[in-house]
Structures are given as structure tokens and as C-alpha cells.
Design an enzyme around this catalytic site. Structure first.
Site, PDB file in Angstrom:
ATOM      1  N   SER A  77       0.825  -1.214   0.000  1.00 21.54           N
ATOM      2  CA  SER A  77       0.000   0.000   0.000  1.00 21.54           C
ATOM      3  C   SER A  77       0.858   1.262   0.000  1.00 21.54           C
ATOM      4  O   SER A  77       2.014   1.258   0.402  1.00 21.54           O
ATOM      5  CB  SER A  77      -0.905   0.021   1.223  1.00 21.54           C
TER       6      SER A  77
HETATM    7  N1  SAH Z   1      -0.877  -5.002   3.908  1.00 21.44           N
HETATM    8  C1  SAH Z   1      -0.087  -5.291   2.733  1.00 21.44           C
HETATM    9  C2  SAH Z   1      -0.776  -4.953   1.433  1.00 21.44           C
HETATM   10  C3  SAH Z   1      -2.001  -5.756   1.244  1.00 21.44           C
HETATM   11  S1  SAH Z   1      -2.374  -6.235  -0.416  1.00 21.44           S
HETATM   12  C4  SAH Z   1       1.270  -4.614   2.812  1.00 21.44           C
HETATM   13  O1  SAH Z   1       1.529  -3.859   3.747  1.00 21.44           O
HETATM   14  O2  SAH Z   1       2.097  -4.872   1.926  1.00 21.44           O
HETATM   15  C5  SAH Z   1      -3.692  -7.348   0.001  1.00 21.44           C
HETATM   16  C6  SAH Z   1      -3.222  -8.721   0.384  1.00 21.44           C
HETATM   17  O3  SAH Z   1      -4.365  -9.452   0.822  1.00 21.44           O
HETATM   18  C7  SAH Z   1      -2.636  -9.503  -0.790  1.00 21.44           C
HETATM   19  O4  SAH Z   1      -1.357  -9.955  -0.466  1.00 21.44           O
HETATM   20  C8  SAH Z   1      -3.614 -10.662  -0.954  1.00 21.44           C
HETATM   21  O5  SAH Z   1      -3.004 -11.863  -1.380  1.00 21.44           O
HETATM   22  C9  SAH Z   1      -4.182 -10.796   0.444  1.00 21.44           C
HETATM   23  N2  SAH Z   1      -5.473 -11.486   0.513  1.00 21.44           N
HETATM   24  C10 SAH Z   1      -6.518 -11.425  -0.360  1.00 21.44           C
HETATM   25  N3  SAH Z   1      -7.517 -12.219   0.064  1.00 21.44           N
HETATM   26  C11 SAH Z   1      -7.114 -12.793   1.228  1.00 21.44           C
HETATM   27  C12 SAH Z   1      -7.703 -13.709   2.154  1.00 21.44           C
HETATM   28  N4  SAH Z   1      -8.924 -14.219   1.975  1.00 21.44           N
HETATM   29  N5  SAH Z   1      -6.997 -14.073   3.233  1.00 21.44           N
HETATM   30  C13 SAH Z   1      -5.747 -13.588   3.455  1.00 21.44           C
HETATM   31  N6  SAH Z   1      -5.136 -12.718   2.629  1.00 21.44           N
HETATM   32  C14 SAH Z   1      -5.806 -12.325   1.519  1.00 21.44           C
END
Ligand code: SAH
Length: 230
Positions: A77
Site C-alpha cells: 500500500s
Molecule cells: N498489507 C499489505 C498490502 C495488502 S495487499 C502490505 O503492507 O504490503 C492485500 C493482500 O491481501 C494480498 O497480499 C492478498 O493476497 C491478500 N489477501 C486477499 N484475500 C485474502 C484472504 N482471503 N486471506 C488472506 N489474505 C488475503
């Protein structure tokens, strides 16, 4: 025999190239200008080196205010959004925090600098393992990275003081509401998963849930299930 000289923190700061030092100062000034005022959040943003969380080809962009691509087609992000969400989550040093969507592990590291403990869940094993390694190299030991489907929360069903979802949902996952402590706060991007979502704060008061809309944001979607491929 002469003792081996190890650089102290000050020496290390002096060894940091001036351009990097200025880049990091500008990074903090920009966050302040954007309205981030919480000292604990600013300190955490200062302490966690974002360049460790971005792919090598984007190192130069590590302190610019943009989301960047990471492995598995996901994103780290934008720094302002990380700082803003952390501030709006009102994280206290005694809190037990749950994050859904580990991605690079950057947001989890920031939360870990403020809260007592953090559990973060990622559906891609590749991302979870890389995040775990980064956090351990940086000496951040109060963040536990798990592989799984964050839509379900954590299987032990303990309650969390703060829950942060860093992927877009069009409905609030009911398991997360169940795992929110009384007076707890859940923050999540709510809205169409392929468009702009509204960052929404849900507070569990003793009388029920109170919902507030904060700012428009754009996140990758929360997908059901653990990823099978990577
Ligand atoms: N917080 C992260 C950015 C998040 S991007 C950072 O600081 O870099 C969103 C993430 O959520 C992605 O890696 C994606 O794979 C994950 N995601 C999506 N659906 C999910 C689920 N059901 N359970 C766990 N993670 C999930």
C-alpha cells in the site's frame, strides 16, 4: 589485541548516504503535511525501512507516496494510506491486533512497532514466507504471519482489540465481527472490489456496532480461500 569496533547507531546514521537521509526526512514531512499527527504512528513510519518491503527494481521508489507491485500480482500500500489506517485504527500499546492481507508485511511491521502483538494472515504462501523472513531480519518479533483464508479470521476464535483488513470487501466478513472485542475497532475498505472503496471504521460498542465512513481508497480484492497456486 584491539577490540573489534562495531558501528553504533549514530555511526550507522552517518554512513547512510545523505540522499537517503534527506529522502526519509521528506517522507516524514510529507506524512505530516498530509495530516498524520499521531507521534506513535510517525515514529513507527520512521523506524520501519520501507525499502526492505519493496521488490529490488522499485528500491528507488521506496519512499515515494505510491502503492507498488509485489509478488503474486499483489501490492504494497501507499505510505500515506498505511499511516492513515494505523492512525484511524487508534492502536494502543496494549492491543492485540489482527491484520488480514499480509502482502509485503510492511503494514504488519508498522502495527508491530505500536501494538503488543500482531497476527497477520495471507492467502499466498510465497508472500507469507517472504514477509516472515523480512520481519525476522528486522528484529520485529511480535508479529506472527500465518497462511490461510483471512475471511474466516483465526481458528482459535480469540478476540482482537483491533482488526485491519488491507484488501477490498463488498460485505463485512461476519467472522471478523465475531472476533472483535467489545470497544474494539475494525477498519476495512468496503465497496466494489474492482473500483473505489470507502475506508470504513466499525466500532463494537457495548450497545452494538457503530459504522463511520472515512476516505475513499483503492485496494486489491479479498479473495476467498487459501491460494493453491503460489
Ligand atoms: N498489507 C499489505 C498490502 C495488502 S495487499 C502490505 O503492507 O504490503 C492485500 C493482500 O491481501 C494480498 O497480499 C492478498 O493476497 C491478500 N489477501 C486477499 N484475500 C485474502 C484472504 N482471503 N486471506 C488472506 N489474505 C488475503
Amino acid at each position: 589485541m584491539a577490540a573489534v569496533q562495531r558501528p553504533g547507531v549514530e555511526d550507522m546514521a552517518q554512513q547512510e548516504p545523505a540522499a537517503d537521509r534527506i529522502g526519509r526526512m521528506e517522507f516524514l514531512l510529507r506524512l505530516r503535511r498530509q495530516g498524520i499527527g499521531d507521534q506513535g504512528v510517525l515514529r513507527a513510519m520512521d523506524e520501519v525501512p520501507r525499502e526492505h518491503f519493496v521488490p529490488n527494481e522499485f528500491i528507488e521508489e521506496a519512499y515515494s507516496d505510491q502503492a507498488l507491485p509485489i509478488a503474486c500480482g499483489q501490492t504494497i500500500s501507499q505510505p500515506f494510506v498505511v499511516a492513515y489506517m494505523t492512525e484511524q485504527l487508534r492502536v494502543r500499546p496494549s492491543d492485540r491486533v489482527l491484520e488480514i492481507g499480509t502482502g509485503s508485511g510492511y503494514q504488519a511491521a508498522i502495527l508491530g512497532r505500536i501494538a503488543r502483538e500482531v497476527v497477520t494472515i495471507e492467502r499466498y504462501r510465497t508472500l507469507a514466507e517472504a514477509a516472515r523472513t523480512r520481519l525476522s531480519v528486522l528484529g520485529i518479533h511480535n508479529v506472527e504471519v500465518r497462511v490461510g483464508d483471512g475471511t474466516l479470521g483465526v481458528p482459535e476464535r480469540v478476540v482482537y482489540d483491533r482488526i485491519l483488513v488491507t484488501a477490498a470487501v463488498d460485505l463485512v466478513p461476519s467472522a471478523l465481527i465475531e472476533q472483535l472485542a467489545v470497544d474494539g475497532i475494525l477498519l476495512l475498505p468496503l465497496g466494489p472490489i474492482e473500483g473505489i472503496q470507502m475506508l470504513t471504521r466499525i466500532i463494537r460498542t457495548p450497545d452494538g456496532l457503530r459504522e463511520e465512513a472515512l476516505i475513499p481508497v483503492r485496494f486489491v480484492p479479498l479473495r476467498p480461500g487459501q491460494a493453491q497456486e503460489l
